[in-house]
Design a protein around this motif. Structure first.
Motif, short mmCIF file in Angstrom:
data_model
loop_
_atom_site.label_atom_id
_atom_site.label_comp_id
_atom_site.label_asym_id
_atom_site.label_seq_id
_atom_site.Cartn_x
_atom_site.Cartn_y
_atom_site.Cartn_z
N SER A 200 16.90 30.20 79.30
CA SER A 200 17.21 31.41 80.06
C SER A 200 18.65 31.86 79.89
O SER A 200 18.97 33.03 80.15
N LEU A 201 19.53 30.96 79.44
CA LEU A 201 20.96 31.27 79.41
C LEU A 201 21.57 31.28 78.01
O LEU A 201 22.75 31.57 77.85
N CYS A 202 20.78 30.97 76.98
CA CYS A 202 21.34 30.79 75.64
C CYS A 202 21.57 32.09 74.87
O CYS A 202 22.23 32.09 73.83
N ARG A 203 21.05 33.19 75.35
CA ARG A 203 21.19 34.46 74.63
C ARG A 203 22.43 35.21 75.09
O ARG A 203 22.95 35.01 76.17
N LYS A 204 22.88 36.13 74.23
CA LYS A 204 24.06 36.91 74.56
C LYS A 204 23.84 37.81 75.77
O LYS A 204 24.78 38.09 76.52
N ASN A 205 22.62 38.29 75.92
CA ASN A 205 22.33 39.19 77.05
C ASN A 205 21.75 38.44 78.25
O ASN A 205 21.17 39.05 79.14
N SER A 206 21.92 37.12 78.27
CA SER A 206 21.42 36.33 79.39
C SER A 206 22.29 36.54 80.63
O SER A 206 23.40 37.08 80.55
N ALA A 207 21.78 36.11 81.75
CA ALA A 207 22.53 36.21 83.01
C ALA A 207 23.85 35.45 82.90
O ALA A 207 23.94 34.42 82.22
N GLN A 208 24.88 35.97 83.56
CA GLN A 208 26.21 35.39 83.49
C GLN A 208 26.54 34.51 84.70
O GLN A 208 27.56 33.82 84.70
N TRP A 209 25.68 34.55 85.70
CA TRP A 209 25.96 33.80 86.92
C TRP A 209 24.79 32.88 87.27
O TRP A 209 23.64 33.20 87.06
#
Length: 257
Positions: A200-209
Motif C-alpha cells: 500500500s505504501l511502495c508507490r510514488k502516489n501512495s499515502a504519505q501518512w
C-alpha cells in the motif's frame, strides 16, 4: 466471554435471529453425508482427528458459501447443525483440553479435563438445553510498566462451549470481515500485515501518512445489547455469557453492560 469469540462478534454483521425451520428439513436429509450428528460411542484414543476436522471444515465452507450468497437463513440453519454435531463438540473439547495454552488453568470450579474418560464425558456434556455458564475467575497479570492487567478465566466447559459456537461463527466472520484486518484472525500473522503495508505504501502516489489508533478498553466497553441484536448466535446462550460476571477475591462481581 472469551476474547477470541468476542472478536468474531465484532467482525460480524447481520440481522436478528431468523426462523430456520424451513431450511432445517433440507439439511437433515443430508445429515449423514455432510458432517452431521454421530451417535456412536466415543473412544477418545481411536478418534481420527483428520477426519473430524475435515467434516467440520466441510460444513464451515457451506456456511461461508451461504453467507456469500446472502442466504442468511440457510447459513443460520447450517450453523445450528454445526453446533449440535458430534464432530464439532469433539474438536472443541480437543482444542481446549490438549491444544490451548490454558489447558492446565482451571476456572472457578477448579475442574480440568486431563484423562481420556473426562474428555469423552465432556463431549456429551456440551448441550444447549440447561446450559448455565459459571462466573469468570479474575486474576491480575503484572505488566512491564508496573501496572496490572486483569485476566478473566472461564471454566474449561465454558471455554469448550465458546469454542463450539466460535466454530460456527468463524466462517460467517471471515466472509464478511475487512480483508485487511489481521488481529485475532486464523492463519493470519503480523508478517501478513507488514506485507500489505508495503504494497500500500511502495508507490510514488501512495499515502504519505500512517495513523495509529487504539480502541480504549474495547472488550470492556462494547455495548452488550448491540451484540445481542446483531450477532447471528443463540441469543439466550449469548446473554448468559455476557451476564455471567466474574469472581475476584472470592466475591462475585456483575458484568459491565
Amino acid at each position: 466471554m472469551g476474547e477470541s469469540l468476542a472478536y468474531l462478534c465484532l467482525v460480524l454483521y447481520g440481522n436478528s435471529s431468523e426462523v430456520i425451520a424451513n431450511t432445517r428439513k433440507q439439511m437433515n436429509e443430508n445429515i449423514h453425508s455432510s458432517c452431521a450428528l454421530v451417535h456412536s460411542p466415543i473412544k477418545w484414543k481411536s478418534i481420527k482427528w483428520k477426519s473430524v476436522i475435515h467434516r467440520v471444515n466441510k460444513l464451515q465452507r457451506r456456511i461461508a458459501k451461504a453467507v456469500k450468497q446472502e442466504k442468511y437463513g440457510k447459513a443460520k440453519a447450517l450453523m445450528h447443525l454445526l453446533v449440535k454435531s458430534k464432530e464439532a463438540k469433539m474438536l472443541s473439547v480437543y482444542r481446549v483440553s490438549q491444544l490451548n495454552k490454558g489447558k492446565k488453568t482451571s476456572g472457578v470450579d477448579g475442574i480440568l479435563w486431563t484423562t481420556n474418560a473426562q474428555k469423552q464425558k465432556a463431549v456429551n456434556s456440551l448441550k444447549i438445553r440447561g446450559y448455565k455458564p459459571k462466573p469468570l475467575r479474575r486474576i491480575l497479570i503484572p505488566k512491564k510498566n508496573g501496572k496490572k492487567r486483569p485476566l478473566s478465566i472461564p471454566t474449561i466447559k465454558d471455554r469448550a462451549m465458546q469454542t463450539l459456537f466460535a466454530l460456527a461463527l468463524e466462517p460467517w466472520a471471515e466472509t464478511t470481515a475487512d480483508p485487511n484486518s489481521y488481529g485475532f484472525r486464523r492463519k493470519r500473522c503480523c508478517g501478513d500485515a507488514v506485507a500489505q503495508c508495503f504494497l500500500s505504501l511502495c508507490r510514488k502516489n501512495s499515502a504519505q501518512w500512517i495513523l495509529e489508533a487504539d480502541i480504549k478498553a474495547c472488550f470492556d466497553e462494547i455495548n452488550h445489547q448491540w451484540m445481542v441484536d446483531n450477532i447471528p448466535i443463540n441469543r439466550k446462550i449469548f446473554q448468559k455469557w455476557l451476564n455471567a460476571g466474574f469472581v475476584e477475591n472470592k466475591n462475585w462481581n456483575p458484568s459491565r453492560k
